[in-house]
Design a protein around this motif. Structure first.
Motif, short mmCIF file in Angstrom:
data_model
loop_
_atom_site.label_atom_id
_atom_site.label_comp_id
_atom_site.label_asym_id
_atom_site.label_seq_id
_atom_site.Cartn_x
_atom_site.Cartn_y
_atom_site.Cartn_z
N MET A 1 10.52 -1.13 -8.46
CA MET A 1 9.08 -1.39 -8.98
C MET A 1 8.96 -2.98 -8.75
O MET A 1 9.52 -3.50 -9.86
CB MET A 1 8.73 -0.84 -10.09
CG MET A 1 8.65 0.60 -10.09
SD MET A 1 7.99 0.97 -11.80
CE MET A 1 8.75 2.84 -12.20
N ARG A 13 -5.79 -1.22 -7.45
CA ARG A 13 -5.97 -1.29 -6.08
C ARG A 13 -5.95 0.09 -5.33
O ARG A 13 -5.01 0.89 -5.16
CB ARG A 13 -5.08 -2.15 -5.13
CG ARG A 13 -5.70 -2.70 -3.85
CD ARG A 13 -4.27 -3.20 -3.17
NE ARG A 13 -3.21 -2.28 -3.01
CZ ARG A 13 -1.95 -2.52 -3.08
NH1 ARG A 13 -1.64 -3.97 -3.33
NH2 ARG A 13 -1.04 -1.51 -3.08
N ARG A 15 -6.37 2.40 -1.86
CA ARG A 15 -6.56 1.93 -0.24
C ARG A 15 -6.44 3.46 0.33
O ARG A 15 -5.40 4.19 0.33
CB ARG A 15 -5.29 1.39 0.31
CG ARG A 15 -5.34 -0.22 -0.06
CD ARG A 15 -4.98 -1.07 0.98
NE ARG A 15 -5.33 -2.48 0.44
CZ ARG A 15 -4.38 -3.39 0.29
NH1 ARG A 15 -3.22 -3.32 0.70
NH2 ARG A 15 -4.44 -4.59 -0.07
N SER A 67 -3.02 4.92 -0.81
CA SER A 67 -2.04 4.62 -1.77
C SER A 67 -2.86 4.18 -3.20
O SER A 67 -4.24 3.47 -2.75
CB SER A 67 -1.23 3.40 -1.35
OG SER A 67 -1.88 2.14 -1.58
N ILE A 68 -2.45 4.26 -4.23
CA ILE A 68 -3.11 3.88 -5.47
C ILE A 68 -1.99 3.02 -6.03
O ILE A 68 -0.98 3.56 -6.49
CB ILE A 68 -3.65 4.96 -6.23
CG1 ILE A 68 -4.94 5.54 -5.50
CG2 ILE A 68 -4.25 4.46 -7.50
CD1 ILE A 68 -5.31 6.80 -6.07
N ALA A 69 -2.55 1.63 -6.48
CA ALA A 69 -1.50 0.89 -7.21
C ALA A 69 -2.27 0.25 -8.59
O ALA A 69 -3.30 -0.01 -8.44
CB ALA A 69 -0.82 -0.38 -6.38
N GLU A 74 2.91 1.43 -7.31
CA GLU A 74 2.40 2.61 -6.83
C GLU A 74 2.41 3.61 -7.75
O GLU A 74 3.13 4.00 -8.63
CB GLU A 74 3.26 3.02 -5.86
CG GLU A 74 2.78 2.53 -4.34
CD GLU A 74 1.72 2.98 -3.90
OE1 GLU A 74 1.42 4.35 -3.73
OE2 GLU A 74 0.55 2.48 -3.47
N TYR A 77 3.20 8.29 -6.35
CA TYR A 77 4.37 8.06 -5.12
C TYR A 77 5.20 6.87 -5.39
O TYR A 77 4.60 6.02 -5.71
CB TYR A 77 3.92 8.41 -3.77
CG TYR A 77 2.84 9.71 -3.68
CD1 TYR A 77 3.54 10.85 -3.42
CD2 TYR A 77 1.46 9.56 -3.72
CE1 TYR A 77 2.75 12.04 -3.33
CE2 TYR A 77 0.67 10.63 -3.55
CZ TYR A 77 1.38 11.72 -3.49
OH TYR A 77 0.72 13.01 -3.34
N ARG A 78 6.47 7.21 -4.71
CA ARG A 78 7.47 5.74 -4.92
C ARG A 78 6.77 4.95 -3.85
O ARG A 78 6.25 5.57 -2.58
CB ARG A 78 8.78 6.27 -4.48
CG ARG A 78 9.21 6.77 -5.73
CD ARG A 78 10.84 6.75 -5.48
NE ARG A 78 11.51 8.01 -5.92
CZ ARG A 78 12.57 8.39 -5.45
NH1 ARG A 78 13.04 8.01 -4.19
NH2 ARG A 78 12.87 9.77 -5.76
N GLY A 79 6.75 3.66 -4.08
CA GLY A 79 6.26 2.61 -3.11
C GLY A 79 7.16 2.46 -1.62
O GLY A 79 6.52 1.78 -0.96
N ARG A 83 7.98 7.68 0.18
CA ARG A 83 6.59 8.14 -0.54
C ARG A 83 6.89 9.44 -1.03
O ARG A 83 6.01 10.52 -1.22
CB ARG A 83 5.46 8.38 0.56
CG ARG A 83 4.68 7.15 0.99
CD ARG A 83 3.57 7.34 1.71
NE ARG A 83 2.56 8.37 1.17
CZ ARG A 83 1.88 7.98 0.19
NH1 ARG A 83 1.67 6.98 -0.35
NH2 ARG A 83 1.14 8.96 -0.18
N ARG A 86 6.71 10.75 -7.58
CA ARG A 86 7.66 10.32 -8.60
C ARG A 86 7.99 11.53 -9.55
O ARG A 86 7.34 12.40 -9.60
CB ARG A 86 6.87 9.31 -9.69
CG ARG A 86 6.77 7.97 -8.56
CD ARG A 86 5.92 7.07 -9.67
NE ARG A 86 5.40 5.83 -9.24
CZ ARG A 86 6.24 4.85 -8.75
NH1 ARG A 86 7.77 5.09 -9.20
NH2 ARG A 86 6.04 3.69 -8.31
#
Lengths: 265, 221, 216
Positions: A1, A13, A15, A67-69, A74, A77-79, A83, A86
Motif C-alpha cells: 500500500m 477517488r 474511477r 477503482s475506489i481509493a 485501493e 481490491y488490492r491495488g 485485483r 482484500r
C-alpha cells in the motif's frame, strides 16, 4: 500500500465504477473525487444508484469494475495487477478509516448508547476501557446526549438514535464520513436536531459524502452537489450552479421541479 | 363414578416423586447445557461453513428430528454398548441421548436466530471496522440470543418434559417414580394427579422465569 | 446385518401399519375437535374460553407419556374400560387436540384486527366473517405448525408400545428380544421412522407452497 497523502491527491477517488445486481446495471461508470475537508452531497431520484455508490466506498457492496481509493489506497481490491479481493482483516482495517451513518440508524440493540460508541474504539482502535469511555462521552456531549449514555437504543427517539449513530461513526476519527439518507426515516420535527450536528461537523472541516433528500440541507452544507440518475452522474457543481433557475440539464431540472412541488420548497 | 380418591399412600412414598423430580430437573439442565453447546457450535459452523459441512449438519438435524426420542433412547442404551466395548449407566446414556436430541433442535433455533439478525446491524459492524470474528462475537451472537429467546424458552420447557422418556430405561426420574407407585400401591389416579401437578408447576415455573428473562432482554424484530 | 433385517420385516410390517393407523386417527380426530375448540377459545364467551384455556395449558404442560399412563392405567378405575389400542389413541388424541387449539389460536391472532372490523362494516354475520374473511387468511399460519405436528404425532405414537400396542416400535422390540441384535434393529427402525417422517415433511413443504399465495 503506497499511501500518498500529499495535499494534491483527492481524499476519495472513484474511477469508472460499475456495479450490477443480477441484470440490473446500477452503477454505469462513476467518476467522482472528494477533496480533504470537502462536503459533497449526492441527490437524485430513488433507484438512481446513490446509496449503492456510497456502500461501495466502504465496500459494504463489492463493485464489479473500476477503482475506489481513499487517501491513495485501493478499497476492497488490492491495488496491484491481480485485483484480488482484500482479506476480511484488511477490509475491516480499511473500513475503520471511513465512518458511516445509516438511514435506519442500525444501532446495536443490545448495547447502550455509550457501548455502541466504545465497541469500535476498544475492539478496532484498541483503546483502553477508560480512554474509550472518555472519548465516547465527549462525542455524546457533542451530539447533546450526555444524559442518555446508559440508555438502550429502544429507549431513545429516532432523532436521538441517529445522533448516537453519528457519534459512533465520528468517534472512530474516520478520514471521511458517509451519510446515507440519515434523516429519511425520521419524523419531520426530529430532522433538524440531526442536521444541526452534521452542519457543525462540516464547519469543523470533516470530509463528508452524503446521500440526501434534504435539498435545503444539501444546498447549505455542501461545497458540491452531484446529481445521479440511472446509474450515472448526470450533473455536478457547486450548489448555486446546480440549483440555479437556468439549469441546462433537462433531467436535473425536472427532478428539482417535481421535488420542490412535492416539498413546497 | 364410585371411585374415592385417597392420597395417603402417595404422601407416604412422596420421597420417590420428589427425588424423581430433582433428577428430572438435573437431566434437563445437563442435557440442555450440552445441547446448547452442540447447537451453538453447529449453528455457527452452518452459517459460516461450506456446502459439505452444511449438508452434514442438516443431516444430523433431520435424522434426530424425524426419529422418536424413545427409539433414540433404546438405540443409545441397548444398541451402542453391544458394538463398542464400553458400558454406561442408564442415566449417563439418557443424558447422552437427550443432549444429542436437544442439540438438533437447538441448532435450528440458533440458526434461525442468526438468520434473523438484521443485515443493517452487520453492516454497521463492518462500517466501524470489526473483523468477521468480532462481528460474530459482539454483534451477531448477542443479537441472535435476544431474538431467539422466546423459541429457546419453549424448547427448554419441552426438553424438560422429554426427560419423562428416561423412565423407559429405568432412570428413577419423576415418571419412573409415578410408575413405581402405580404398580406398588395401585393408587393410580392419585399418583398421576400428583405427578401431573408436579410437572405443571415445575414446567410453568421454568416458563415464567424464562419469560421474565425475555421481557428483560428480548428485542423486537 | 442384512439377514437380520430380512428376518425382521415380517414382524415389523403389521407394526408399521398400526403406527400409520394410530397416527391417522389421532391427526384426523384432533384436527376436527381442535379447530372447533380453538375457534371457541378465540371467539367464545368466557364460560367457554376458560375451560378450553385450562384444558390446553394443562395438557400441553405434562409429558405425553404421563398422559398416556394416566389414560391407560387410570381410566379403568372410573369404570371406563379401554383396550390398550383405544387408550393409546385416546391419550395421543387428547394431547394433539391441545396442540391444534394453540395452532388455531395463533393463526387467527395473526390476522389483523382491521379485517374483522372491515367484515363487520360491510354487514357480514359472524359465521360469514369467519369463513370468508378470517379463515382463508389464517390457514396460511395454521398449516406450517399443523404439518409439523403430523410428524410429531408419528413420533409420539412410538410411546404407545409401552402400553402394549403392537406398533412399529413394539415390533422392533419383539425382534430384538429374539435376535439380540439391538443396534442393527434400532437403526433400521430409526430409518423406517425417518423415511416416513421425512416424506411427510417434504409433502408438507409442497403443501405450504401451495398456500403461500396469501401474503403476509
Amino acid at each position: 500500500m503506497a499511501a500518498s497523502s500529499s495535499a494534491t491527491t483527492p481524499l476519495l477517488r472513484v474511477r469508472a465504477v460499475q456495479k450490477s445486481f443480477g441484470s440490473t446495471h446500477v452503477l454505469r461508470g462513476i467518476d467522482l473525487e472528494v477533496a480533504r475537508g470537502e462536503v459533497v452531497s449526492i441527490i437524485g431520484p430513488s433507484g438512481g444508484g446513490k446509496t449503492t455508490l456510497l456502500r461501495c466506498v466502504n465496500f459494504l457492496e463489492p463493485y464489479d469494475q473500476g477503482s475506489i481509493a481513499i487517501d491513495g489506497v485501493e478499497v476492497g481490491y488490492r491495488g496491484d495487477e491481480t485485483r484480488k479481493r482484500r482479506s476480511e482483516r484488511d477490509l475491516a482495517r480499511m473500513r475503520a478509516e471511513t465512518g458511516m451513518v445509516f438511514q435506519l440508524f442500525n444501532l446495536f440493540p443490545h448495547l447502550t448508547a455509550l457501548q455502541n460508541i466504545t465497541l469500535g474504539l476498544t475492539k478496532v482502535r484498541g483503546l483502553g476501557r477508560a480512554e474509550a469511555k472518555d472519548k465516547a462521552m465527549h462525542w455524546l456531549g457533542r451530539v447533546g446526549l450526555t444524559d442518555k449514555a446508559d440508555r438502550l437504543p429502544s429507549e431513545l427517539s429516532g432523532g436521538q438514535q441517529q445522533r448516537v449513530g453519528i457519534a459512533r461513526a465520528v468517534a472512530m476519527e474516520p478520514k471521511i464520513l458517509l451519510l446515507d439518507e440519515i434523516t429519511s426515516a425520521l419524523d419531520p420535527e426530529l430532522i433538524g436536531e440531526v442536521l444541526d450536528v452534521v452542519l457543525s461537523l462540516a464547519a469543523e472541516g470533516m470530509t463528508m459524502l452524503t446521500v440526501t433528500h434534504e435539498i435545503g440541507f444539501a444546498r447549505d452544507a455542501s461545497q458540491r452537489i452531484v446529481f445521479m440518475a440511472e446509474g450515472t452522474i448526470s450533473a455536478e457543481g457547486p450548489p448555486a450552479e446546480i440549483f440555479s433557475a437556468n439549469q441546462s440539464n433537462e433531467r436535473l431540472r425536472s427532478f428539482l421541479a417535481r421535488f420542490s412541488a412535492a416539498h413546497r420548497l | 363414578m364410585g371411585y374415592v380418591l385417597n392420597f395417603t399412600l402417595i404422601w407416604r412414598h412422596f420421597d420417590k416423586l420428589w427425588s424423581g423430580l430433582i433428577l428430572s430437573l438435573e437431566l434437563a439442565v445437563l442435557s440442555i447445557g450440552i445441547g446448547c453447546i452442540i447447537g451453538l457450535a453447529l449453528a455457527i459452523l452452518y452459517v459460516s461453513g461450506g456446502r459439505i459441512l452444511r449438508s452434514l449438519i442438516a443431516a444430523y438435524v433431520e435424522v434426530i428430528r424425524n426419529v422418536p426420542l424413545i427409539l433414540l433412547v433404546y438405540l443409545v442404551f441397548y444398541g451402542i454398548p453391544t458394538v463398542f466395548d464400553f458400558a454406561y449407566s442408564n442415566t449417563t446414556s439418557f443424558v447422552v441421548t437427550l443432549s444429542a436430541y436437544a442439540g438438533a433442535y437447538l441448532v435450528e433455533v440458533f440458526r434461525a436466530g442468526l438468520d434473523a439478525v438484521p443485515r443493517g446491524l452487520i453492516d454497521a459492524g463492518k462500517a466501524i471496522g470489526l473483523t468477521p470474528f468480532q462481528r460474530l462475537v459482539h454483534v451477531r451472537l448477542p443479537t441472535m440470543l435476544r431474538i431467539a429467546l422466546p423459541a429457546l424458552s419453549n424448547t427448554f420447557v419441552s426438553l424438560f418434559k422429554d426427560t419423562s422418556v428416561a423412565s423407559v430405561i429405568a432412570v428413577p426420574e419423576l415418571t419412573y417414580g409415578a410408575q413405581w407407585i402405580n404398580f406398588n400401591t395401585f393408587r393410580i389416579m392419585e399418583v398421576y394427579l400428583v405427578v401431573t401437578g408436579l410437572y405443571l408447576v415445575t414446567g410453568y415455573a421454568i416458563l415464567i422465569g424464562l419469560r421474565a428473562l425475555e421481557r428483560r432482554y428480548a428485542i423486537g424484530r | 446385518m442384512l439377514d437380520q433385517i430380512a428376518y425382521a420385516i415380517p414382524f415389523l410390517l403389521p407394526g408399521l401399519l398400526v403406527t400409520i393407523e394410530v397416527s391417522l386417527i389421532t391427526v384426523a380426530v384432533s384436527t376436527v375437535i381442535g379447530i372447533v375448540l380453538g375457534v371457541g377459545l378465540v371467539y367464545g364467551p368466557a364460560a367457554l374460553r376458560w375451560p378450553i384455556r385450562g384444558f390446553s395449558d394443562i395438557i400441553r404442560g405434562i409429558p405425553i407419556l404421563v398422559l398416556l399412563f394416566f389414560v391407560y392405567y387410570g381410566l379403568p378405575l372410573t369404570g371406563l374400560n379401554l383396550q390398550s389400542f383405544a387408550a393409546a389413541v385416546l391419550g395421543l388424541t387428547i394431547f394433539k387436540i391441545a396442540q391444534v387449539i394453540e395452532y388455531v389460536r395463533g393463526a387467527i391472532e395473526t390476522v389483523p384486527r382491521g379485517q374483522m372490523d372491515a367484515a363487520k362494516a360491510i354487514g357480514l354475520p359472524f359465521h360469514e366473517r369467519f369463513f370468508y374473511v378470517i379463515a382463508p387468511q389464517a390457514v396460511r399460519r395454521f398449516l406450517p405448525p399443523w404439518l409439523n405436528g403430523v410428524t410429531d404425532a408419528v413420533k409420539g405414537s412410538a410411546l404407545i408400545s409401552l402400553l402394549g400396542v403392537g406398533d412399529l416400535l413394539f415390533g422392533i422390540q419383539k425382534v430384538v428380544a429374539r435376535t439380540y441384535d439391538p443396534l442393527a434393529l434400532y437403526c433400521f427402525g430409526a430409518l423406517l421412522y425417518f423415511v416416513m417422517n421425512y416424506a411427510l415433511s417434504i409433502a408438507s413443504r409442497a403443501l405450504e407452497r401451495r398456500f403461500s399465495y396469501i401474503r403476509e
